[in-house]
Design a protein around this motif. Structure first.
Motif, PDB file in Angstrom:
ATOM      1  N   GLU A 118     -95.645 -54.658 -63.642  1.00 39.83           N
ATOM      2  CA  GLU A 118     -96.665 -55.225 -62.739  1.00 39.83           C
ATOM      3  C   GLU A 118     -98.036 -54.619 -63.026  1.00 39.83           C
ATOM      4  O   GLU A 118     -99.052 -55.315 -62.964  1.00 39.83           O
ATOM      5  N   ASP A 157     -98.072 -51.696 -53.769  1.00 38.99           N
ATOM      6  CA  ASP A 157     -97.377 -52.516 -52.769  1.00 38.99           C
ATOM      7  C   ASP A 157     -96.328 -51.639 -52.104  1.00 38.99           C
ATOM      8  O   ASP A 157     -96.281 -50.432 -52.343  1.00 38.99           O
ATOM      9  N   ASP A 158     -95.475 -52.229 -51.277  1.00 36.54           N
ATOM     10  CA  ASP A 158     -94.457 -51.460 -50.544  1.00 36.54           C
ATOM     11  C   ASP A 158     -93.187 -51.190 -51.343  1.00 36.54           C
ATOM     12  O   ASP A 158     -92.291 -50.505 -50.860  1.00 36.54           O
ATOM     13  N   SER A 159     -93.063 -51.721 -52.548  1.00 37.53           N
ATOM     14  CA  SER A 159     -91.861 -51.538 -53.344  1.00 37.53           C
ATOM     15  C   SER A 159     -91.777 -50.109 -53.877  1.00 37.53           C
ATOM     16  O   SER A 159     -92.772 -49.545 -54.335  1.00 37.53           O
ATOM     17  N   SER A 193     -94.695 -56.843 -55.950  1.00 44.53           N
ATOM     18  CA  SER A 193     -95.665 -57.939 -55.881  1.00 44.53           C
ATOM     19  C   SER A 193     -97.065 -57.507 -56.302  1.00 44.53           C
ATOM     20  O   SER A 193     -97.879 -58.337 -56.680  1.00 44.53           O
ATOM     21  N   SER A 219     -99.187 -56.624 -54.203  1.00 44.77           N
ATOM     22  CA  SER A 219    -100.028 -57.273 -53.193  1.00 44.77           C
ATOM     23  C   SER A 219    -101.178 -56.422 -52.667  1.00 44.77           C
ATOM     24  O   SER A 219    -102.295 -56.928 -52.541  1.00 44.77           O
ATOM     25  N   ASP A 220    -100.962 -55.169 -52.364  1.00 48.43           N
ATOM     26  CA  ASP A 220    -102.047 -54.340 -51.817  1.00 48.43           C
ATOM     27  C   ASP A 220    -103.158 -54.163 -52.848  1.00 48.43           C
ATOM     28  O   ASP A 220    -104.344 -54.335 -52.536  1.00 48.43           O
ATOM     29  N   ARG A 250    -103.667 -55.995 -55.629  1.00 49.47           N
ATOM     30  CA  ARG A 250    -104.254 -57.304 -55.962  1.00 49.47           C
ATOM     31  C   ARG A 250    -105.243 -57.752 -54.886  1.00 49.47           C
ATOM     32  O   ARG A 250    -106.320 -58.281 -55.203  1.00 49.47           O
ATOM     33  N   ASN A 251    -104.891 -57.567 -53.604  1.00 52.59           N
ATOM     34  CA  ASN A 251    -105.822 -57.945 -52.525  1.00 52.59           C
ATOM     35  C   ASN A 251    -107.110 -57.135 -52.609  1.00 52.59           C
ATOM     36  O   ASN A 251    -108.208 -57.669 -52.393  1.00 52.59           O
ATOM     37  N   ASP A 288    -109.128 -58.501 -55.572  1.00 50.84           N
ATOM     38  CA  ASP A 288    -109.712 -59.794 -55.188  1.00 50.84           C
ATOM     39  C   ASP A 288    -110.918 -59.595 -54.273  1.00 50.84           C
ATOM     40  O   ASP A 288    -111.930 -60.297 -54.395  1.00 50.84           O
TER      41      ASP A 288
END
Length: 184
Positions: free
Chosen positions: A58, A141-143, A152, A154-155, A157-158, A161
């Motif tokens: 990732e 992320d949380d993984s 993901s 996500s944290d 990437r956000n 962005d």
């Protein structure tokens, strides 16, 4: 497996400069040479940490997705290679090739750069805006290895962005969790 959290360097901190040799290039790089015109992601990783191995695919995807959008990406290993020879520069070169790391993977032999960033664990993520001010430090992320949560990004990437699209970034950020940096 030890779980060490990030130290959470204060937001707004100016990116500490460095000049370090890259294990996957025949060059040394400083912060300015690694930075992107929209922002810069500085990561502390190493070759053997199970937390890094869990997310390296990732990490590479994030780098590939965002470098074309103006985000500079650099990874730094600061581990003591006397006691952890698997993190030596020649092994970093192999790791970079095996994992398709084509951004600079730098070796911080003195550990001064890790100290300047107040890095504590691997992986540890620092996102700077176009003015080289810290806007995000924390988890990808949380993984985590073994927790059954999908990776993901996500944290992180956000946060990226938000830098690219000039969006407000929440100042409440979760620390990264990983292996402690192996200090000398």
């Amino acid at each position: 497996m030890a779980q060490t959290p990030s130290n959470m360097l204060p937001l707004g901190t100016k990116a500490p400069d460095f000049l370090l040799p890259a294990s996957n290039y025949n060059l040394s790089f400083n912060f300015s040479e690694c930075k992107g015109h929209k922002g810069t992601l500085v990561m502390f990783i190493c070759n053997h940490c199970p937390f890094v191995l869990h997310v390296i695919e990732e990490i590479v995807m994030i780098a590939n997705d965002y470098r074309v959008q103006g985000i500079g990406v650099v990874a730094i290993s600061s581990n003591d290679i006397v006691n952890y020879p698997q993190d030596a520069p020649n092994k970093m070169t192999d790791f970079a090739l095996e994992n398709k790391v084509d951004f600079p993977y730098l070796f911080d032999e003195t550990q001064n750069v890790a100290k300047a960033y107040d890095a504590a664990c691997t992986p540890d993520f620092y996102l700077f805006d176009s003015q080289d001010k810290l806007v995000y430090r924390g988890q990808m992320d949380d993984s985590r290895p073994g927790n059954e949560i999908s990776i993901s990004g996500s944290d992180l990437r956000n946060a990226i962005d938000s830098v690219i699209y000039n969006r407000h970034l929440n100042e409440v950020q979760k620390p990264s969790i990983g292996c402690n940096i192996k200090w000398k």
